[in-house]
Scaffold this active site. Structure first.
Site, PDB file in Angstrom:
ATOM      1  N   GLY A 102       5.973   3.474  -0.039  1.00 18.30           N
ATOM      2  CA  GLY A 102       5.645   3.406  -0.968  1.00 18.30           C
ATOM      3  C   GLY A 102       5.241   4.353  -2.085  1.00 18.30           C
ATOM      4  N   SER A 158       0.888  -1.293   0.291  1.00 18.42           N
ATOM      5  CA  SER A 158      -0.014   0.433  -0.146  1.00 18.42           C
ATOM      6  C   SER A 158       0.664   1.346  -0.038  1.00 18.42           C
ATOM      7  CB  SER A 158      -0.938  -0.059   1.226  1.00 18.42           C
ATOM      8  OG  SER A 158       0.219   0.431   2.531  1.00 18.42           O
ATOM      9  N   LYS A 159       0.085   2.388  -0.251  1.00 16.11           N
ATOM     10  CA  LYS A 159       0.694   3.822  -0.121  1.00 16.11           C
ATOM     11  C   LYS A 159       1.895   3.416   1.022  1.00 16.11           C
ATOM     12  CE  LYS A 159      -2.270   6.350  -1.514  1.00 16.11           C
ATOM     13  NZ  LYS A 159      -3.716   7.841  -1.144  1.00 16.11           N
ATOM     14  N   ARG A 160       1.782   3.577   2.018  1.00 16.36           N
ATOM     15  CA  ARG A 160       2.628   2.982   3.285  1.00 16.36           C
ATOM     16  C   ARG A 160       4.116   2.386   2.896  1.00 16.36           C
ATOM     17  NH1 ARG A 160       2.180  -1.035   6.767  1.00 16.36           N
ATOM     18  NH2 ARG A 160      -0.031  -1.631   5.457  1.00 16.36           N
TER      19      ARG A 160
END
Ligand code: GLU
Length: 470
Positions: free
Chosen positions: A243, A239-241
């Site tokens: 990167g 996920s965006k976490r």
């Protein structure tokens, strides 16, 4: 039978790497089988779907070169068809109108929970005698079989079996008349004659429901292939976490689409321990059966390495074009520096991305306003004035400026001063590039040009003299 696969994104955001991997596998399988690849936009969720997202997905697909043979087909343009099929199921009693109110459904759910039962629709309207008028608010539910099991041979997961007692009577049309997600997917996959449904394994739970509807419509089942998740380096779903997950963010960060595709094809699929695949090889070798079931970890270092390999072997014109593009995006003017083609050639062996190539090439295009602090402190002592002045002398005598003549000038200085090569080369490198990290010095200076090199040597001498006086 012509193989037909599809990619069916919901346009609620950009195209992320997980979606791109699904699209790639689906596309590869179609290409390999001489089949067709359909792009379907699942935009029935009007609140979450946006035109920008549709565009972002199309841009991502185009950049990756995953061209659709058909589509994009938009689900919102097919409401009449969903309506017609719902009516057909109703007329065949394979679906029924459900008039239960929210309150009634909530009460039933609470009762089931109190009795420690799994909450599910209690089936009240399945065979209701006191049916209200069809104009009263209602949903349409699919009459799911009560007994037996749903079985399919997943091309990735093998045989999967789910008891019908686990499944609810799915709502296929809401009170406001709009069709629901699982129903649209079925109608579309049948109408579009999809033979292989390749999608993420987060859809495995939907498959038995969809299969039951397909059976009710008298259709032959497609082959299902559910792809394992892509994980971040902490083992959690990517996920965006973790990167960048947007495909276009990789474009912006200076990756080549062919390198990203090559990286993605190895996420969950392998062919021995081969890491590099041309597009032709991917198409030739890909097989759904060789997709593994366990999640695969997204590893940026490996992607970087692959991208570096692609940059190394990129045809010169494409290399220059990609470099120019990255320079433009970084706002770097190349007017007062060497030709971008020569710089790109020099840098291609060491840069892992085009953004990095720009950063590593800045010293060619921007005035040196400062030296690498550590390098200058250690090497720009008064003792360095001798080799710097001497090498300037030698370099200014060169009449045919090239890597070879630069090299000879450095060698001549080394011989003249009777010192080691590094005693001359190191201060020369810092003076001309600002630091200690650059490609081979002779090649770098050859690209930089004689005038700039000499000017920078003068500046370094002046810098050392000024620091010594302090
Ligand atoms: N629209 C779904 C998604 O974006 C895919 C549905 C499917 O492939 O069946 O996850």
């Amino acid at each position: 039978m012509t193989v037909r696969t599809r990619f069916a994104p919901s346009p609620t955001g950009f195209l992320h790497v997980g979606g791109a991997r699904t699209a790639l596998f689906s596309w590869l399988f179609a290409k390999q089988q001489g089949g067709q690849f359909v792009l379907r936009v699942e935009d029935t969720d009007r609140e979450r779907s946006t035109d920008e997202s549709v565009q972002a997905i199309l841009d991502g697909m185009t950049w990756l070169g995953l061209a659709a043979d058909e589509g994009p087909i938009f689900q919102t343009e097919r409401f009449d068809q969903y309506h017609e099929i719902t009516e057909k199921l109703l007329s065949e009693d394979k679906a029924y109108r459900c008039f239960c109110t929210h309150e009634e459904l909530d009460a039933s759910r609470e009762e089931q929970m109190a009795n420690k039962q799994k909450p599910r629709y209690n089936g009240r309207c399945r065979s209701r005698e006191d049916t209200p008028n069809v104009d009263s608010p209602h949903v349409v539910r699919f009459r799911n079989p009560e007994d037996g099991t749903v079985v399919w041979d997943d091309a990735v997961y093998g045989r999967i079996e789910i008891a019908n007692s686990e499944l609810d009577d799915l709502i296929i049309r809401r009170t406001d008349g709009t069709p629901t997600y699982n129903f649209c997917v079925v109608v579309d996959d049948l109408d579009m004659q999809i033979t292989h449904v390749v999608r993420g394994d987060d859809h495995i739970n939907n498959t038995p429901r969809q299969i039951n509807i397909m059976h009710a419509l008298g259709a032959e089942l497609p082959t299902f292939a559910h792809l394992p998740m892509i994980l971040g380096d902490d083992g959690k779903r990517l996920s965006k976490r973790h990167g960048a997950v947007s495909v276009m963010a990789y474009k912006e960060a200076g990756y080549l689409p062919q390198a990203l595709l090559n990286y993605l094809v190895r996420l969950g699929w392998s062919h021995g321990d081969q890491e590099e695949f041309t597009q032709e090889q991917m198409i030739e070798l890909f097989s759904l059966n060789a997709v593994n079931r366990s999640g695969s970890v997204f590893n940026t270092e490996k992607l970087d390495w692959l991208n570096g390999q692609y940059i190394k072997s990129l045809p010169a014109e494409e290399l220059t074009a990609a470099f120019v593009d990255a320079l433009d995006r970084a706002g770097v003017s190349t007017e007062n520096g060497p030709s971008v083609a020569s710089v790109a050639e020099l840098m291609r062996d060491r840069a892992l991305t085009f953004v990095a190539m720009v950063e590593q090439s800045l010293f060619f295009y921007q005035p040196l306003t400062a030296y690498d602090e550590k390098a200058a402190k250690k090497n720009f002592k008064p003792a360095a004035l001798i080799p710097l002045r001497a090498v300037k002398q030698q370099l200014s005598k060169v009449s045919d400026w090239s890597a070879e003549s630069v090299h000879s000038a450095i060698e001549a200085t080394v011989a003249e001063l009777e010192v080691g090569f590094g005693k001359v080369a190191l201060p020369l490198r810092i003076a001309s590039t600002g630091g200690t990290a650059s490609p081979a010095l002779d090649a770098t200076l050859a690209v930089m040009g004689q005038a700039t090199t000499l000017k920078r040597l003068d500046a370094a001498v002046a810098f050392i003299e000024a620091t010594a006086e302090q």
